[in-house]
Design an enzyme around this catalytic site. Structure first.
Site, PDB file in Angstrom:
ATOM      1  N   PRO A  23       0.833  -1.210   0.000  1.00 41.14           N
ATOM      2  CG  PRO A  23       0.050  -1.010   2.184  1.00 41.14           C
ATOM      3  CD  PRO A  23       0.753  -1.951   1.264  1.00 41.14           C
ATOM      4  CB  CYS A  25      -0.387   7.367   1.559  1.00 40.79           C
ATOM      5  SG  CYS A  25      -1.268   6.626   2.916  1.00 40.79           S
ATOM      6  CE1 TYR A 183       0.264   6.822  10.409  1.00 38.39           C
ATOM      7  CE2 TYR A 183       1.127   4.841   9.379  1.00 38.39           C
ATOM      8  CZ  TYR A 183       1.077   6.222   9.474  1.00 38.39           C
ATOM      9  OH  TYR A 183       1.853   7.005   8.651  1.00 38.39           O
ATOM     10  NE  ARG A 231       2.850  -3.427   5.178  1.00 36.19           N
ATOM     11  CZ  ARG A 231       3.459  -2.538   4.407  1.00 36.19           C
ATOM     12  NH1 ARG A 231       3.079  -1.284   4.390  1.00 36.19           N
ATOM     13  NH2 ARG A 231       4.438  -2.910   3.597  1.00 36.19           N
ATOM     14  NE  ARG A 325      11.322   2.858  -0.081  1.00 35.37           N
ATOM     15  CZ  ARG A 325      12.147   2.838   0.957  1.00 35.37           C
ATOM     16  NH1 ARG A 325      12.776   3.942   1.313  1.00 35.37           N
ATOM     17  NH2 ARG A 325      12.348   1.739   1.644  1.00 35.37           N
TER      18      ARG A 325
HETATM   19  C1  LIG Z   1       4.817   6.773  -1.241  1.00 36.75           C
HETATM   20  C2  LIG Z   1       4.671   5.771  -0.126  1.00 36.75           C
HETATM   21  C3  LIG Z   1       3.444   5.638   0.500  1.00 36.75           C
HETATM   22  C4  LIG Z   1       3.278   4.678   1.518  1.00 36.75           C
HETATM   23  N1  LIG Z   1       2.030   4.475   2.067  1.00 36.75           N
HETATM   24  C5  LIG Z   1       1.827   3.429   2.901  1.00 36.75           C
HETATM   25  C6  LIG Z   1       0.514   3.069   3.295  1.00 36.75           C
HETATM   26  O1  LIG Z   1      -0.494   3.616   2.844  1.00 36.75           O
HETATM   27  N2  LIG Z   1       0.390   2.041   4.181  1.00 36.75           N
HETATM   28  C7  LIG Z   1       1.479   1.350   4.664  1.00 36.75           C
HETATM   29  O2  LIG Z   1       1.320   0.431   5.453  1.00 36.75           O
HETATM   30  N3  LIG Z   1       2.718   1.653   4.238  1.00 36.75           N
HETATM   31  C8  LIG Z   1       2.918   2.644   3.365  1.00 36.75           C
HETATM   32  N4  LIG Z   1       4.173   2.892   2.878  1.00 36.75           N
HETATM   33  C9  LIG Z   1       5.264   1.971   3.256  1.00 36.75           C
HETATM   34  C10 LIG Z   1       5.413   0.885   2.182  1.00 36.75           C
HETATM   35  O3  LIG Z   1       4.239   0.119   2.021  1.00 36.75           O
HETATM   36  C11 LIG Z   1       6.602  -0.046   2.480  1.00 36.75           C
HETATM   37  O4  LIG Z   1       6.333  -0.785   3.651  1.00 36.75           O
HETATM   38  C12 LIG Z   1       7.921   0.701   2.662  1.00 36.75           C
HETATM   39  O5  LIG Z   1       8.060   1.718   1.687  1.00 36.75           O
HETATM   40  C13 LIG Z   1       9.112  -0.247   2.555  1.00 36.75           C
HETATM   41  O6  LIG Z   1       9.089  -0.953   1.322  1.00 36.75           O
HETATM   42  P1  LIG Z   1       9.999  -0.484   0.061  1.00 36.75           P
HETATM   43  O7  LIG Z   1      11.423  -0.500   0.537  1.00 36.75           O
HETATM   44  O8  LIG Z   1       9.699  -1.517  -1.001  1.00 36.75           O
HETATM   45  O9  LIG Z   1       9.579   0.893  -0.338  1.00 36.75           O
HETATM   46  C14 LIG Z   1       4.375   3.868   1.910  1.00 36.75           C
HETATM   47  C15 LIG Z   1       5.607   4.047   1.272  1.00 36.75           C
HETATM   48  C16 LIG Z   1       5.766   4.963   0.266  1.00 36.75           C
HETATM   49  C17 LIG Z   1       7.096   5.067  -0.424  1.00 36.75           C
END
Ligand SMILES: Cc1cc2nc3c(=O)[nH]c(=O)nc-3n(C[C@H](O)[C@H](O)[C@H](O)COP(=O)(O)O)c2cc1C
Length: 366
Positions: A23, A25, A183, A231, A325
């Site tokens: 997910p 945001c 949260y 999660r 990302r």
């Molecule tokens: C733009 C953005 C928005 C995010 N929004 C959420 C979200 O809505 N809910 C959530 O649990 N984590 C959110 N995260 C965290 C990601 O889901 C993920 O756990 C975190 O970025 C680590 O993974 P990655 O290294 O693949 O980015 C967000 C991360 C990014 C970069």
């Protein structure tokens, strides 16, 4: 066949591979209603070849949004806006879709990240009074949240259940309950943010009580067989905080209640967190949970390379990998991973003609 591209079944849902879009945001909603941005954003990710797409944190009530621009699913208007986006996406993609249901608790009422992301005080434009397990702010200079009383807890529990009913009506395939990243539900779990003296605070059993009640309410409100996952942060990365042993106890309690999969992230609860950020930094947490439960476990966090993702699922550290990302930067990452690992990925027929010659049989018609 690389393990990353082997199908997996969760409840009644079968995913064509083990790549989960986490997910994310987008801070692009209007009064909780999705906009055309979501059609564009989710639309492109739904054509990526991943196994499942998770809709960003959707607040179950207005005060549960992180910012005023967050997506919500709390009334007929927010449901209709999401329905419109989903209709467009589904017309052109058969990728299963999950949604993260969330309440931000004391981390709500902020500016958008690209506007600095600071908390907005109640009474200021786009600000409101936050709520939490206890009256402790996330940062000491912030406005303190109101500690939820019994009526407040019941209201939020019902809001999660109502959002789950709306999710079912929208035909969404799975729910992920957000109990991570500091949260509201994490605020109940962690002894650093939960100083309650009633049956919702103190012992681990008491701190888990409200998150487990929310799980039960969501599970009961969503069609049996359709997955409800959770999660969780595997640790606060702060001494005396939530840790992996408590995460394992929580995962076991959820497994007993019928959780469909556990998604293991970390951190977000306390400003003093010291996170050893690097490739796979959260994978050991997922592996420890996987050793303790029999439901599928999802690893996430700086998983960027196909071989890295394959090693995680191939060696059984986790059953699936989630990407945020990486796939935002490169929405065709699952194609590239299939090419690198010698697997096949299903693509929309409109894209079939772009398959590079050197990757014979990379594409199947999805
Ligand atoms: C733009 C953005 C928005 C995010 N929004 C959420 C979200 O809505 N809910 C959530 O649990 N984590 C959110 N995260 C965290 C990601 O889901 C993920 O756990 C975190 O970025 C680590 O993974 P990655 O290294 O693949 O980015 C967000 C991360 C990014 C970069």
């Amino acid at each position: 066949m690389p393990k990353l591209f082997e199908p997996i079944t969760i409840g009644s849902l079968t995913l064509s591979n083990r790549i989960v879009i986490a997910p994310m945001c987008q801070y692009s909603a209007e009064d909780g209603r999705m906009t055309d941005w979501h059609t564009i954003h989710l639309g492109q990710l739904a054509l990526s070849g991943a196994g499942i797409l998770t809709i960003e944190a959707a607040a179950v009530s207005p005060e549960g949004r992180i910012s005023y621009a967050d997506v919500g699913l709390w009334d007929d208007e927010t449901e209709a806006a999401m329905g419109k986006v989903l209709e467009s996406v589904r017309r052109w993609s058969s990728m299963p879709i999950a949604i993260q249901l969330a309440h931000a608790g004391r981390k709500a009422s902020t500016a958008k990240p690209w506007d600095g992301g600071a908390q907005i005080a109640p009474g200021e434009p786009n600000g409101w009074q936050t709520v939490s397990a206890s009256g402790l702010p996330f940062q000491s200079h912030e406005n303190a949240p109101e500690a939820l009383d019994a009526a407040g807890l019941a209201r939020i529990r019902d809001a999660f259940a109502e959002a789950a009913r709306r999710t079912a009506r929208l035909g969404i395939d799975a729910i992920q309950i957000h109990a991570a990243h500091g949260y509201l539900l994490h605020q109940f779990l962690s002894p650093l943010s939960n100083h309650r003296t009633d049956e919702y605070g103190g012992s681990l059993e008491n701190r888990m009580r409200f998150p487990l009640e929310v799980f039960d309410a969501v599970r009961a409100a969503f069609p049996a067989g359709k997955p409800v996952t959770v999660r969780v942060s595997g640790t606060d990365w702060v001494d005396g905080g939530w840790d992996i042993e408590q995460t394992i106890a929580f995962s076991r309690a959820l497994e007993q209640r019928g959780v469909s999969a556990m998604h293991i992230s970390s951190g977000g609860l306390h400003p003093a967190q010291a996170i050893p950020v690097g490739p796979n930094y959260q994978v050991p947490l997922a592996r420890k949970v996987k050793e303790a439960v029999s439901v599928p476990v999802i690893a996430v966090g700086l998983i960027t390379e196909p071989e890295q993702a394959e090693a995680i699922v191939g060696t059984g550290e986790a059953d699936m990998v989630a990407l945020a990302r990486t796939v935002l930067y490169d929405p065709r990452w699952p194609w590239h991973a299939a090419a690198a690992l010698g697997a096949q990925v299903s693509v929309a027929p409109q894209f079939l003609r772009c398959q590079p010659r050197r990757f014979k049989d990379l594409f199947s018609n999805g």
